[in-house]
Design an enzyme around this catalytic site. Structure first.
Site, PDB file in Angstrom:
ATOM      1  N   ASN A 179       0.807  -1.221   0.000  1.00 49.40           N
ATOM      2  CA  ASN A 179       0.000   0.000   0.000  1.00 49.40           C
ATOM      3  C   ASN A 179       0.837   1.267   0.000  1.00 49.40           C
ATOM      4  O   ASN A 179       0.608   2.189  -0.798  1.00 49.40           O
ATOM      5  CB  ASN A 179      -0.913   0.014   1.238  1.00 49.40           C
ATOM      6  CG  ASN A 179      -2.069  -0.957   1.127  1.00 49.40           C
ATOM      7  OD1 ASN A 179      -2.439  -1.381   0.032  1.00 49.40           O
ATOM      8  ND2 ASN A 179      -2.651  -1.316   2.253  1.00 49.40           N
ATOM      9  N   ILE A 180       1.818   1.323   0.904  1.00 53.80           N
ATOM     10  CA  ILE A 180       2.615   2.541   1.040  1.00 53.80           C
ATOM     11  C   ILE A 180       3.485   2.759  -0.188  1.00 53.80           C
ATOM     12  O   ILE A 180       3.555   3.870  -0.729  1.00 53.80           O
ATOM     13  CB  ILE A 180       3.462   2.483   2.331  1.00 53.80           C
ATOM     14  CG1 ILE A 180       2.549   2.662   3.552  1.00 53.80           C
ATOM     15  CG2 ILE A 180       4.538   3.553   2.326  1.00 53.80           C
ATOM     16  CD1 ILE A 180       3.267   2.648   4.877  1.00 53.80           C
ATOM     17  N   CYS A 185       3.216   6.968  11.108  1.00 55.83           N
ATOM     18  CA  CYS A 185       2.105   7.844  10.717  1.00 55.83           C
ATOM     19  C   CYS A 185       1.668   8.701  11.898  1.00 55.83           C
ATOM     20  O   CYS A 185       1.434   9.915  11.758  1.00 55.83           O
ATOM     21  CB  CYS A 185       0.938   7.027  10.182  1.00 55.83           C
ATOM     22  SG  CYS A 185       0.220   5.837  11.353  1.00 55.83           S
ATOM     23  N   ASN A 230       4.172  -4.391  13.128  1.00 58.83           N
ATOM     24  CA  ASN A 230       5.084  -3.424  13.741  1.00 58.83           C
ATOM     25  C   ASN A 230       4.443  -2.576  14.840  1.00 58.83           C
ATOM     26  O   ASN A 230       4.913  -1.478  15.135  1.00 58.83           O
ATOM     27  CB  ASN A 230       5.646  -2.486  12.659  1.00 58.83           C
ATOM     28  CG  ASN A 230       6.588  -3.195  11.705  1.00 58.83           C
ATOM     29  OD1 ASN A 230       7.313  -4.095  12.097  1.00 58.83           O
ATOM     30  ND2 ASN A 230       6.578  -2.782  10.450  1.00 58.83           N
TER      31      ASN A 230
END
Length: 300
Positions: free
Chosen positions: A12-13, A129, A168
């Protein structure tokens, strides 16, 4: 001439980051690296004209020099970043780390990007984030008066938390807490992440509590926070104050929400969008410094 870049990680990132780099005036995404030959990210990269490999970083290494790759973004996992970094550093590649590994110094663009350029770091960590969303607010408060304790709560949609994020979680809390202290300026920091399973998915929401020394200067703190929010909005337009700052004794509370641009990820995935936008912003400034260095006249 644009600086050539590689994206490590086709999830996704990495895929959202590719879309942002394609709009950059100074960066050129040249490679997408993955481990799943059938991943959507690699397919999109090929369709966009990027070179791809599903053999991990080892599949990229032989091509770095020939293709002039100067910057690599690692959007894999904290568990493999150290090895990726070692291999890329040996090739002289600048590494932007989007995992919570935090091998290199933290980089939160509106707070300390200039410091990172000045100290010549070859690996910078984009925190998390939650860190990108909240550390600027802690820093804005600490620029006015000392912050003894800062606590942040990052609430993200379960749908926007992929396997990498879930694996994570512990690193997220530790890394974000350290950044609150080292970059935000708080004497002590604490970070909490909440995965919200609500449907339809909610956009990212962040709560920032700061305990300051003495009586808070309401006007100066509010103005400092508003200036910082405007800086973040330069690269994350969907970043905004939902409520606050509010004052209760020595506590200053700010409530934020982060809406994504919707490049590859849904608008509710502001948590991922702020990471890719911050990484692209940092890389653009690094690229401009590389261009300036190459354009500078040689001295005898």
């Amino acid at each position: 001439m644009k600086i050539q870049c590689a994206i490590i990680g086709s999830g996704n990132i990495g895929t959202d980051l590719m879309a942002k780099l394609q709009r950059s005036p100074v960066l050129e995404p040249a490679w997408m690296v993955g481990i799943d030959p059938d991943s959507d990210g690699l397919a999109r990269a090929r369709a966009a004209g990027l070179k791809t490999t599903h053999e991990g970083v080892d599949g990229l290494l032989p091509h770095i020099e020939g293709d002039g790759v100067r910057i690599a973004f690692d959007a894999t996992s904290a568990y493999v970043h150290a090895e990726n970094d070692r291999k890329l550093q040996e090739k002289g590649v600048m590494v932007i780390d989007l995992t919570p590994a935090a091998i290199g110094p933290f980089c939160v663009p509106p707070v300390n990007l200039k410091d990172r350029i000045g100290d010549g770091a070859t690996n910078v960590n984009m925190v998390t984030c939650g860190g990108q969303a909240t550390v600027p607010i802690v820093a804005a408060v600490s620029q006015v008066q000392p912050v003894d304790y800062a606590e942040i709560v990052a609430t993200i949609s379960s749908r926007s938390a992929g396997p990498g994020t879930r694996k994570n979680i512990d690193e997220f809390t530790r890394t974000t807490s350290r950044a609150i202290e080292q970059v935000g300026g708080a004497k002590q920091g604490k970070a909490i992440i909440i995965l919200n399973p609500a449907e339809p998915p909610l956009i990212m929401r962040d709560t920032v509590h700061c305990l300051v020394q003495g009586k808070p200067d309401h006007k100066a703190i509010t103005e400092s926070i508003e200036r910082m929010v405007a800086e973040v909005q330069r690269y994350v337009p969907g970043y905004r104050i939902k409520n606050g700052p509010t004052f209760d004794g020595q506590r200053v509370s700010t409530f934020l929400e982060v809406e994504g641009l919707g490049d590859y990820l849904p608008h509710y995935s502001g948590n991922l969008d702020i990471m890719t936008a911050a990484a692209a912003r940092a890389a653009e400034i690094f690229a401009e410094s590389l261009q300036s260095a190459s354009d500078a006249p040689a001295t005898a």
